[in-house]
Write an enzyme that holds these catalytic residues in place. Structure first.
Site, short mmCIF file in Angstrom:
data_model
loop_
_atom_site.label_atom_id
_atom_site.label_comp_id
_atom_site.label_asym_id
_atom_site.label_seq_id
_atom_site.Cartn_x
_atom_site.Cartn_y
_atom_site.Cartn_z
N CYS A 87 0.87 -1.17 0.00
CA CYS A 87 0.00 0.00 0.00
C CYS A 87 0.91 1.22 0.00
O CYS A 87 1.66 1.43 0.96
CB CYS A 87 -0.91 0.00 1.21
SG CYS A 87 -1.92 1.50 1.38
N GLY A 88 0.85 2.01 -1.07
CA GLY A 88 1.75 3.15 -1.18
C GLY A 88 1.54 4.20 -0.11
O GLY A 88 2.48 4.65 0.55
N CYS A 225 -5.28 6.31 -3.45
CA CYS A 225 -4.64 5.00 -3.54
C CYS A 225 -3.27 5.21 -4.17
O CYS A 225 -3.17 5.58 -5.35
CB CYS A 225 -5.49 4.05 -4.38
SG CYS A 225 -4.71 2.43 -4.65
#
Length: 288
Positions: A87-88, A225
């Site tokens: 997950c960035g 996201c």
């Protein structure tokens, strides 16, 4: 469901992508039940009456400060109880959390998708995201060929893995698409044996892109996201919409991110990581 005790948590967000952060030294025996309960947007934790309930996931973080630079082991449990490989925005939050405890401006983040280096400049955090891959084996795809500008359940998508799989669709206007209606069929399409995040992108008129993402595991649209932002630029380069190694601005609803996808090598994702507050959460578990 039963309650054992409570555990302290902090809340952060990265351009609106929000997470509860729990120190892994504080045991939570049933992490999926904890995430499902407290991340719920209708009945989960709220920091104040004016804030949204719940979160996009729980980051369980284990700090290993004896290393130089310090390392943090990141486990993201999503609202459906699943664990995300990467997950960035979560990685950027993990770096900010670790940096606050160590006073450093560089952190190594160990994730299921690999180790990522992060650097900090005030509240801005830039993290190495690995090299995007269109390989059917890496995405993964239930196909032998790459999936590039192909119709999947009525949406023309390009499939790329940026730590997790994304189906990226370029449209004229991201706001003109009913994402909650069109995304689930693509997310569950048979060509994606492990499912996929569904990301829409449209040109912003200034050389960048606007973005909306329906996230696997959240099972809905998120305010931002990070892996999706990287997927947008990777797919845009693949399709010839952008070229070169300069940073590209990608703007989901929660705010602007800076994305660099070089011709070979690790992509970079940069943006703010913001502390929202802290509290105590019930340690819950599912009764067998």
């Amino acid at each position: 469901m039963s309650v054992l005790n409570t555990v302290p948590f902090e809340k952060f967000h990265g351009t609106g992508n929000d997470f509860f952060v729990v120190d892994a030294d504080d045991p939570v025996p049933d992490r999926p039940a904890f995430a499902r309960t407290h991340c719920d947007r209708e009945a989960g934790i709220t920091m104040s009456e004016s804030e949204r309930r719940g979160a996009d996931g729980v980051l369980f973080l284990a700090l290993e400060s004896r290393y130089d630079p310090p390392r943090v082991v990141m486990t993201l449990v999503q609202p459906d109880g699943s664990v995300a490989a990467m997950c960035g925005n979560g990685a950027r939050v993990a770096a900010a959390w670790a940096a606050e405890r160590t006073g450093t401006d560089e952190v190594m983040i160990d994730t299921p998708a690999g180790t990522r280096r992060a650097s900090l400049d005030g509240t801005d955090v830039t993290v190495e995201m690995g090299e995007p891959s269109f390989s059917p084996r890496d995405v993964p795809l239930a196909a032998d060929d790459e999936l590039v500008e192909t119709d999947v359940e009525g949406l023309t998508v390009t499939a790329v893995n940026t730590g997790v799989p994304h189906a990226v669709a370029f449209v004229d206007d991201v706001d003109a698409v009913d994402l909650e209606s069109v995304a689930p069929a693509v997310r569950h399409a048979s060509v994606f044996p492990e499912g996929a995040n569904v990301t829409l992108a449209s040109p912003d008129g200034e050389g960048g892109f606007r973005q909306r993402t329906f996230e696997r595991g959240v099972e809905g649209e998120t305010q931002s996201c990070g892996t999706g932002a990287v997927a947008v630029v990777a797919a845009a380069k693949r399709l010839g919409h952008v070229s070169g190694d300069d940073p590209v601005t990608v703007t989901p609803p929660g705010g602007a991110l800076s994305v660099t996808v070089p011709d070979g090598g690790a992509a970079l994702l940069g943006g703010p990581a913001v502390y929202e507050g802290d509290g105590e959460a019930d340690i819950v578990f599912r009764e067998r």
